[in-house]
Scaffold this active site. Structure first.
Site, short mmCIF file in Angstrom:
data_model
loop_
_atom_site.label_atom_id
_atom_site.label_comp_id
_atom_site.label_asym_id
_atom_site.label_seq_id
_atom_site.Cartn_x
_atom_site.Cartn_y
_atom_site.Cartn_z
N ASP A 148 37.91 41.56 40.65
CA ASP A 148 38.09 42.92 40.15
C ASP A 148 38.53 43.84 41.30
OD1 ASP A 148 37.17 42.03 37.72
OD2 ASP A 148 35.10 42.69 38.09
N1 URA Z 1 32.77 38.55 38.31
C1 URA Z 1 33.00 39.87 38.18
O1 URA Z 1 32.36 40.54 37.37
N2 URA Z 1 33.94 40.41 38.94
C2 URA Z 1 34.66 39.72 39.86
O2 URA Z 1 35.50 40.29 40.53
C3 URA Z 1 34.40 38.34 39.98
C4 URA Z 1 33.45 37.77 39.19
#
Ligand code: URA
Length: 239
Positions: free
Chosen positions: A103
Site C-alpha cells: 500500500d
Molecule cells: N497488507 C496490507 O494491508 N498492506 C500492505 O501493504 C501489505 C499487506
C-alpha cells in the site's frame, strides 16, 4: 543473438522507433563500427554496443531490493504519483516492475525486477511463500487474536465472507499506557490490504506497517526507506 534495435531499446536507449532512427543515423556502434541496420543481430554476451559513445551492457534480468518508503505507489507508471520503479535511478532495463504491491503508506521489502517467472513464483498463493510483516497496532493484541489468526479470519463481511489462510501472529510488545502493540505477522497470501483487514476483523487498527521478508529474501537493515541495492548472487540463488 538479439536484434540491435531491441538490445538498445531494452536497455533504456529510447523507444523502439527512436532507437531505429539513431541506428540509421549511425549513432550506434557494434564493436566500434557503426551498424545502420536495426535488424542486425548482435551477440549480447560477447559484442560491445555503444550509443553516442556510451557503452551499453546488455542485461536480460535485473533484480533490486528496495526499502519502499511511505508515500510512493507500487506501480511502474502513474501520471500523478511517484512510483517505486522511478526510485531505481540507475536501472538499465526499462521493463522493471514491482513483484507484488505494498500500500502507499506501507514501507519495506519490495523486489523490483523484469523477471516475470520469478515474480509469479513468489506471489502465487499456491506456492505458499511466507511474507513477513512488522506492524504497530492501535489496540492491545491478545492471545485470542493469535489463536484466531492461526485459524484464518473473515476479512469480508457477514453477507459476503472472505476467509484468509492461517497466519502466524507473534506479539513483540504491548504498551498498555499508549494502547499500542508491536507484532510480527507471517502470511502466505497477498489479498488486497490483507494485514490491515485481518486486524480490522479483530477490531484493531494497523498504524504502521513494514514488510520484512518474502521467502528467503530479507530486507537489508542497512537500507533506509527509499534506498535500494541489487540482489546478491546468493540471494538470487536462494530465491
Ligand atoms: N497488507 C496490507 O494491508 N498492506 C500492505 O501493504 C501489505 C499487506
Amino acid at each position: 543473438m538479439i536484434r540491435l534495435d531491441k538490445y538498445v531499446a531494452d536497455m533504456g536507449g529510447g523507444t523502439r522507433q527512436e532507437v531505429k532512427k539513431y541506428i540509421r543515423q549511425g549513432r550506434v556502434l557494434v564493436d566500434g563500427v557503426p551498424v545502420k541496420k536495426p535488424e542486425h543481430k548482435v551477440d549480447e554476451d560477447r559484442q560491445q554496443v555503444e550509443l553516442d559513445g556510451r557503452k551499453i551492457r546488455y542485461c536480460r534480468f535485473e533484480y533490486y531490493m528496495l526499502n519502499k518508503p511511505a508515500g510512493v505507489v507500487s506501480a511502474t507508471e502513474d501520471g500523478a504519483e511517484q512510483t517505486v520503479v522511478a526510485l531505481i535511478a540507475d536501472r538499465g532495463r526499462k521493463d522493471l516492475f514491482p513483484a507484488g504491491r505494498l500500500d502507499k503508506d506501507t514501507e519495506g521489502l519490495l523486489l523490483i525486477t523484469n523477471d516475470g517467472a520469478l515474480a509469479h513464483r513468489l506471489l502465487s498463493p499456491r506456492r505458499h511463500v511466507d511474507k513477513c510483516y512488522y506492524a504497530r497496532i492501535q489496540g492491545i493484541v491478545t492471545g485470542e487474536d493469535v489463536r484466531r489468526f492461526s485459524l484464518g479470519v473473515n476479512i469480508g463481511t457477514a453477507e459476503k465472507e472472505e476467509w484468509t489462510s492461517p497466519g502466524r501472529l507473534e506479539i513483540l510488545g504491548v504498551d498498555e499506557g499508549s494502547g499500542i502493540s508491536e507484532i510480527r505477522l507471517t502470511i502466505q497470501e497477498g489479498k488486497y490490504h490483507q494485514v490491515k483487514r485481518m486486524f480490522e476483523a479483530v477490531k484493531k487498527k494497523v498504524v504502521y506497517l513494514r514488510r520484512e521478508s518474502m521467502g528467503s529474501l530479507v530486507l537489508d537493515k542497512k537500507l533506509k526507506p527509499g534506498e535500494y541495492r541489487r540482489l546478491t548472487d546468493e540471494e538470487l540463488r536462494d530465491l
